[in-house]
Write a protein that holds these residues in place. Structure first.
Motif, PDB file in Angstrom:
ATOM      1  N   ASP A   1       8.526   3.182  11.993  1.00 34.36           N
ATOM      2  CA  ASP A   1       8.007   3.560  10.689  1.00 34.36           C
ATOM      3  C   ASP A   1       8.649   2.629   9.664  1.00 34.36           C
TER       4      ASP A   1
ATOM      5  N   TYR B   1       0.817  -1.226   0.000  1.00 38.83           N
ATOM      6  CA  TYR B   1       0.000   0.000   0.000  1.00 38.83           C
ATOM      7  C   TYR B   1       0.848   1.272   0.000  1.00 38.83           C
ATOM      8  N   HIS B   2       2.166   1.122   0.071  1.00 36.19           N
ATOM      9  CA  HIS B   2       3.021   2.310  -0.086  1.00 36.19           C
ATOM     10  C   HIS B   2       3.789   2.315  -1.401  1.00 36.19           C
TER      11      HIS B   2
ATOM     12  N   HIS C   1      -0.890   8.293  14.891  1.00 35.77           N
ATOM     13  CA  HIS C   1      -1.491   9.563  14.492  1.00 35.77           C
ATOM     14  C   HIS C   1      -1.501   9.610  12.972  1.00 35.77           C
TER      15      HIS C   1
ATOM     16  N   SER D   1       4.436  13.951  16.219  1.00 38.62           N
ATOM     17  CA  SER D   1       3.626  13.668  17.410  1.00 38.62           C
ATOM     18  C   SER D   1       4.450  12.997  18.496  1.00 38.62           C
TER      19      SER D   1
ATOM     20  N   ASN E   1       7.618  -2.652  10.349  1.00 39.75           N
ATOM     21  CA  ASN E   1       6.226  -2.621   9.916  1.00 39.75           C
ATOM     22  C   ASN E   1       5.354  -2.842  11.147  1.00 39.75           C
ATOM     23  N   ALA E   2       4.410  -1.925  11.375  1.00 36.18           N
ATOM     24  CA  ALA E   2       3.548  -2.012  12.561  1.00 36.18           C
ATOM     25  C   ALA E   2       2.671  -3.259  12.553  1.00 36.18           C
TER      26      ALA E   2
ATOM     27  N   GLY F   1       4.009   4.372  13.021  1.00 36.44           N
ATOM     28  CA  GLY F   1       3.899   5.262  11.857  1.00 36.44           C
ATOM     29  C   GLY F   1       4.288   6.677  12.254  1.00 36.44           C
TER      30      GLY F   1
HETATM   31  C1  LIG Z   1       0.857  10.607   7.842  1.00 40.65           C
HETATM   32  S1  LIG Z   1       2.335   9.861   8.337  1.00 40.65           S
HETATM   33  C2  LIG Z   1       2.301   9.949  10.105  1.00 40.65           C
HETATM   34  C3  LIG Z   1       2.460  11.264  10.740  1.00 40.65           C
HETATM   35  C4  LIG Z   1       2.914  11.229  12.171  1.00 40.65           C
HETATM   36  N1  LIG Z   1       2.427  10.104  12.912  1.00 40.65           N
HETATM   37  C5  LIG Z   1       2.492  12.511  12.840  1.00 40.65           C
HETATM   38  O1  LIG Z   1       1.742  12.465  13.812  1.00 40.65           O
HETATM   39  O2  LIG Z   1       2.882  13.559  12.388  1.00 40.65           O
HETATM   40  C6  LIG Z   1       2.068   8.131   8.161  1.00 40.65           C
HETATM   41  C7  LIG Z   1       3.332   7.329   8.418  1.00 40.65           C
HETATM   42  O3  LIG Z   1       2.989   5.982   8.619  1.00 40.65           O
HETATM   43  C8  LIG Z   1       4.003   5.177   8.064  1.00 40.65           C
HETATM   44  N2  LIG Z   1       3.455   3.833   7.855  1.00 40.65           N
HETATM   45  C9  LIG Z   1       2.501   3.464   6.980  1.00 40.65           C
HETATM   46  N3  LIG Z   1       2.236   2.147   7.096  1.00 40.65           N
HETATM   47  C10 LIG Z   1       3.049   1.684   8.074  1.00 40.65           C
HETATM   48  C11 LIG Z   1       3.235   0.406   8.666  1.00 40.65           C
HETATM   49  N4  LIG Z   1       2.549  -0.651   8.272  1.00 40.65           N
HETATM   50  N5  LIG Z   1       4.142   0.290   9.646  1.00 40.65           N
HETATM   51  C12 LIG Z   1       4.853   1.359  10.083  1.00 40.65           C
HETATM   52  N6  LIG Z   1       4.714   2.588   9.563  1.00 40.65           N
HETATM   53  C13 LIG Z   1       3.825   2.756   8.565  1.00 40.65           C
HETATM   54  C14 LIG Z   1       4.389   5.912   6.809  1.00 40.65           C
HETATM   55  O4  LIG Z   1       5.668   5.522   6.352  1.00 40.65           O
HETATM   56  C15 LIG Z   1       4.309   7.365   7.277  1.00 40.65           C
HETATM   57  O5  LIG Z   1       5.545   7.838   7.723  1.00 40.65           O
END
Ligand SMILES: C[S@@+](CC[C@H](N)C(=O)[O-])C[C@H]1O[C@@H](n2cnc3c(N)ncnc32)[C@H](O)[C@@H]1O
Lengths: 119, 389
Positions: free
Chosen positions: B228, B134-135, B271, B211, B254-255, B205
């Motif tokens: 992340d 999805y990325h 967040h 945050s 990966n979360a 993430g």
């Molecule tokens: C919109 S940003 C988050 C902003 C941040 N949490 C804040 O509060 O400013 C979303 C983040 O989630 C990460 N992400 C997406 N899927 C993920 C996953 N499965 N595991 C870990 N990180 C993930 C992306 O790489 C990205 O950096």
């Protein structure tokens, strides 16, 4: 600087097409970018004027390094908002027309209800 | 060196890209354009809907548009809506361009600074980590290269790009540190669980840590971990945190499946992560939260409101990003029902919650108080959902 690293310019994913002719999409993008560059130039003139008023000489280095304080930023925000009113006149015109038409689609009874409710 | 610092400008921590006055003006223009569109142009869409799209829809289908999907069908060809959409999309692309220019110019210096970052916290990268599908499909919210692409060795470019852009995207309404979502989540936790003293906290993430760092101050005794999938955002996050004297353990994971042991955390937060995943991934993430939480521990996720809580027209406007801003999971993620997800992922649904919390950052004068595409942070509240284990 030794090396220049080039970043990716286009986001992966199909770009939506908003107009029947793709040339219109491009022309709008260019117009908005130009509007931005005019605002950049205007800020630059503003900087030169402010430096001069403060008795500093507006050299390129001084202009490039200028950091506007909160008051200058607020003044520029206000300028840009009215600048955008001017640049986007045709949009605001259409919006006003739609607003009148939307008001006209309201049944008269709804207007009575609104007035009675104190609105 | 830019040093001007106040609540109406982005905080200049040690790795924030510097801007020349022209570069800064270009970014300020994008911010103004976004605010102009949100506060003066976007409203006209509702008039276009009432004046022409709704009557036309009713005439052809024999019924008034009721759901947000009906409204989308009714509005899809409306000329005002299309033109606004085109401008909105351009404002997004112009935003990325305006921050890429200074980042490209000073990237080697930014990389060098990040490499020298001190050691209060830690950074653990995993080059073998598979970037989730999805990325890889599209670059989310049109950021060229997404969070994970590396344009050079030890790259921090898209961390720097993201940090600068979020301030413009939110038009400053998330505060000088872009920390409003974290601060607001913390305020909710403290109000609703006053005696809660988490010992270990995980931010999933975390991106560049906007945050995350708020948790260091909210619970100074706690150990803070943040994960992340993107290496460039993590390198930048680490350097940013160190330059601000905050201790965080960042790791590239990966979360959905982390390397932490069962029951490691009392508090797990995210967040605006969930809407950037997928239906399968968000369930995996909730199952992982279940595994990682201690009994009584909390999982709290912050997002914008679910569509069911909004009038159909507002939901339609909030849904704009799904089709116009490379946010493929935005729409479906706004339909999630917390109790159902909790039950599916092994939690007690009776211990799930959904709540609204007003924004912690006071930026009342620039808030539109509506939830709509292209007006991020304008609503003045965040939607929190989660569960207690
Ligand atoms: C919109 S940003 C988050 C902003 C941040 N949490 C804040 O509060 O400013 C979303 C983040 O989630 C990460 N992400 C997406 N899927 C993920 C996953 N499965 N595991 C870990 N990180 C993930 C992306 O790489 C990205 O950096």
């Amino acid at each position: 600087m030794a090396e220049t690293i080039t970043l990716q310019k286009k986001a992966r994913g199909e770009r939506p097409q908003y107009f029947a002719d793709p040339a219109i999409d491009k022309a709008l993008s260019i117009t908005l970018a130009l509007a931005g560059e005019v605002a950049v130039l205007r800020d630059r003139i503003d900087t030169i004027e402010r430096l001069a008023e403060a008795g500093q000489s507006p050299t390129r280095a001084a202009v490039d390094a200028y950091v506007p304080d909160a008051a200058v930023r607020a003044a520029r925000d206000a300028w840009r908002d009215s600048y955008l009113d001017t640049v986007l006149r045709i949009i605001h015109q259409e919006r006003e027309e739609l607003e009148q038409r939307a008001a006209d689609t309201k049944p008269y009874a709804a207007v009575i209800d609104e007035v009675e409710a104190g609105g | 060196m830019q040093t001007n610092q106040d609540l109406s400008t982005q905080f200049r921590h040690g790795v924030l890209p510097q801007t020349t006055s022209d570069e800064f003006s270009r970014q300020e223009f994008v911010k103004s354009l976004k605010f102009h569109l949100a506060s003066k142009v976007s409203l006209g869409n509702q008039d276009a809907f009432e004046a022409r799209a709704k009557p036309a829809f009713t005439k052809t289908t024999g019924a008034e548009p009721e759901t947000y999907a009906d409204i989308r069908r009714a509005m899809s060809d409306d000329p005002y809506y299309r033109f606004w959409s085109a401008m909105q999309r351009n404002s997004q692309e112009m935003m990325w361009k305006s921050v890429q220019i200074p980042v490209e110019r000073q990237l080697p210096e930014l990389i060098a600074k990040a490499g020298e970052a001190g050691g209060k916290g830690t950074l653990k990268l995993n080059p073998e980590l598979e970037i989730p599908r999805y990325h890889r499909g599209v670059d989310i919210h049109c950021m060229p290269g997404g969070y994970h692409t590396e344009f050079t060795a030890d790259d921090v470019a898209n961390g720097a790009v993201y940090d600068s852009a979020v301030y413009i995207y939110a038009m400053g309404r998330m505060g000088p540190l872009n920390s409003d979502i974290g601060d607001t989540t913390i305020a909710w936790i403290k109000e609703n669980h006053p005696d809660f003293k988490p010992r270990r906290i995980l931010d999933m993430g975390c991106s560049v840590g906007h945050s995350t760092l708020s948790y260091c101050d909210a619970w100074p005794e706690a150990e803070i971990f943040a994960i992340d999938v993107g290496a460039p955002v993590l390198r930048y996050a680490h350097a940013r945190a160190e330059s601000m004297g905050k201790s965080v353990h960042f790791s590239q994971q990966n979360a959905e499946a982390t390397d932490f042991e069962d029951g490691t955390f009392d508090l797990i937060v995210s967040h605006i992560l969930v809407h950037e995943t997928s239906n399968a991934a968000m369930r995996n993430i909730m199952r992982e939260c279940n595994r990682l939480l201690t009994p009584g521990g909390l999982a709290v996720h912050a997002e914008t409101p679910p569509y069911r809580d909004l009038p159909a027209y507002d939901a339609f406007m909030l849904d704009w990003d799904t089709r116009n801003n490379n946010e493929p999971y935005w729409g479906a993620s706004h339909e999630l029902v917390t109790a159902d997800i909790a039950a599916e992922c092994g939690f007690d649904p009776a211990k799930s919650f959904e709540a609204y919390q007003p924004s912690a950052f006071e930026a009342t004068e620039r808030r539109t108080k509506v939830f709509q595409g292209g007006d991020f942070g304008g609503g003045g509240a965040w939607w929190l959902w989660g569960v207690q284990k």
